[in-house]
Scaffold this motif. Structure first.
Motif, mmCIF file in Angstrom:
data_model
loop_
_atom_site.group_PDB
_atom_site.id
_atom_site.type_symbol
_atom_site.label_atom_id
_atom_site.label_comp_id
_atom_site.label_asym_id
_atom_site.label_seq_id
_atom_site.Cartn_x
_atom_site.Cartn_y
_atom_site.Cartn_z
ATOM 1 N N VAL A 1 0.828 -1.212 0.000
ATOM 2 C CA VAL A 1 0.000 0.000 0.000
ATOM 3 C C VAL A 1 0.858 1.257 0.000
ATOM 4 O O VAL A 1 0.572 2.227 -0.707
ATOM 5 C CB VAL A 1 -0.948 -0.003 1.222
ATOM 6 N N GLY A 2 1.935 1.238 0.772
ATOM 7 C CA GLY A 2 2.829 2.390 0.818
ATOM 8 C C GLY A 2 3.441 2.687 -0.533
ATOM 9 O O GLY A 2 3.592 3.858 -0.923
ATOM 10 N N ALA A 3 3.815 1.642 -1.275
ATOM 11 C CA ALA A 3 4.413 1.833 -2.593
ATOM 12 C C ALA A 3 3.407 2.441 -3.564
ATOM 13 O O ALA A 3 3.759 3.299 -4.380
ATOM 14 C CB ALA A 3 4.933 0.508 -3.130
ATOM 15 N N VAL A 4 2.159 1.994 -3.485
ATOM 16 C CA VAL A 4 1.116 2.554 -4.354
ATOM 17 C C VAL A 4 0.906 4.027 -4.012
ATOM 18 O O VAL A 4 0.801 4.888 -4.904
ATOM 19 C CB VAL A 4 -0.195 1.759 -4.211
ATOM 20 N N GLU A 5 0.843 4.340 -2.726
ATOM 21 C CA GLU A 5 0.678 5.727 -2.298
ATOM 22 C C GLU A 5 1.835 6.600 -2.777
ATOM 23 O O GLU A 5 1.625 7.724 -3.256
ATOM 24 C CB GLU A 5 0.583 5.798 -0.771
ATOM 25 N N ARG A 6 3.062 6.074 -2.663
ATOM 26 C CA ARG A 6 4.233 6.858 -3.068
ATOM 27 C C ARG A 6 4.248 7.127 -4.570
ATOM 28 O O ARG A 6 4.574 8.246 -5.002
ATOM 29 C CB ARG A 6 5.514 6.142 -2.633
ATOM 30 N N LEU A 7 3.891 6.128 -5.367
ATOM 31 C CA LEU A 7 3.902 6.346 -6.810
ATOM 32 C C LEU A 7 2.836 7.362 -7.207
ATOM 33 O O LEU A 7 3.088 8.235 -8.043
ATOM 34 C CB LEU A 7 3.670 5.022 -7.551
ATOM 35 N N ALA A 8 1.664 7.278 -6.601
ATOM 36 C CA ALA A 8 0.621 8.262 -6.897
ATOM 37 C C ALA A 8 1.091 9.666 -6.531
ATOM 38 O O ALA A 8 0.885 10.629 -7.290
ATOM 39 C CB ALA A 8 -0.661 7.910 -6.148
#
Length: 291
Positions: free
Chosen positions: A68-75
């Protein structure tokens, strides 16, 4: 001057995910950017080198949708770098082997298909620019009627938080071997797909009025039967199956249409036709998986 469009596809290193990304690259403008994402760096890099007929720019980005953190960071990175995104196709799906029980594979499958869908909706919805497209690849199995009437109310009218809680309750029932007692089918693809569509409906319900004013589309899609490595173990008759490129075509037509049909907003669409949310027949069959 029109700003370049930014498109992103999850699970883009193979199969229909690759076809979505390659098709976007062929149909978008030279100034636009298509991001191929996947969790394996080498496979993502290889996918970018295989692209043929691209008009737009293409890049690979490593993204594990279960993080989830990786998805948030890319967004957040795309919002900082480009001001947001214009097209997001959430396509990542977990592996499902015919050689193992579905219960043994449930966690990874659910984490990718459902956890990944939730993460993409939560993180990329807020950075989707007006006239954007936020699409989740699901299945015609994702209509509510495919579930036992005992569990249908859990998803009907649910918020995204509610959907996440139901998915975790269903996951627990799988591990406790109480799925049939509670009304869940043993075929894990059915509740998973219904949950994906329910998640899209939940997000769309909160955004509908503003999105329709802006020409923005949030929807789920069923590409139909596709002849891929993942589907081959589960079906004997592929005479009517599509290639990934063929299956991607109608979905990309929907994504790139200049007009948003309000009837399709928040719904599950197959070949341009909305599948009614309450349609379908309950299934307990545990022998196949499909999109």
């Amino acid at each position: 001057m029109t700003n370049p469009r930014i498109a992103l596809v999850t699970g883009a290193n193979q199969g229909i995910g690759f076809a979505f990304a390659e098709g976007l690259a062929a149909r978008l403008a030279p100034s636009d950017l298509v991001l191929f994402t996947g969790r394996n760096p080498q496979r993502v890099a290889d996918a970018v080198t295989r692209v043929a007929g691209a008009r737009s720019r293409v890049e690979g980005r490593v993204l594990d949708v279960t993080d989830v953190g990786a998805v948030e960071r890319l967004a957040a990175e795309l919002r900082e770098e480009y001001g947001g995104v214009d097209i997001v196709i959430s396509n990542a799906v977990g592996p499902l082997s015919a050689e193992r029980t579905q219960a043994e594979q449930a966690d990874e499958f659910i984490d990718v298909a459902n956890g990944g869908t939730h993460a993409v909706l939560r993180s990329f919805g807020p950075v989707l620019r007006p006239s954007g497209r936020l699409i989740v690849v699901a299945s015609s199995l994702g209509t509510l009627g495919h579930l036992d009437p005992r569990v249908q109310p859990l998803f009907d009218g649910a918020s995204l938080d509610d959907v996440e809680k139901v998915v975790e309750s269903w996951r627990a029932a799988i591990h406790e071997d109480t799925v049939e007692e509670q009304g869940w089918p043993r075929w894990i693809n059915v509740p998973s797909k219904v949950a994906q569509v329910a998640a899209v409906r939940a997000v769309a319900a909160q955004r509908r009025e503003q999105d329709l004013r802006d020409g923005t589309l949030v929807a789920s899609v069923c590409p139909g039967l596709v002849d891929t490595r993942a589907s081959r173990p589960w079906f004997e008759d592929f005479s009517q199956a599509q290639t990934p490129a063929q299956a991607a075509g109608p979905v990309l037509d929907l994504v790139l249409a200049s007009h948003v049909d309000p009837a399709a907003y928040g719904e599950l669409v197959r070949f341009g036709v909305v599948l009614p949310w309450h349609s379908g027949t309950p299934s307990r069959y545990a022998g196949v998986t499909a999109r």
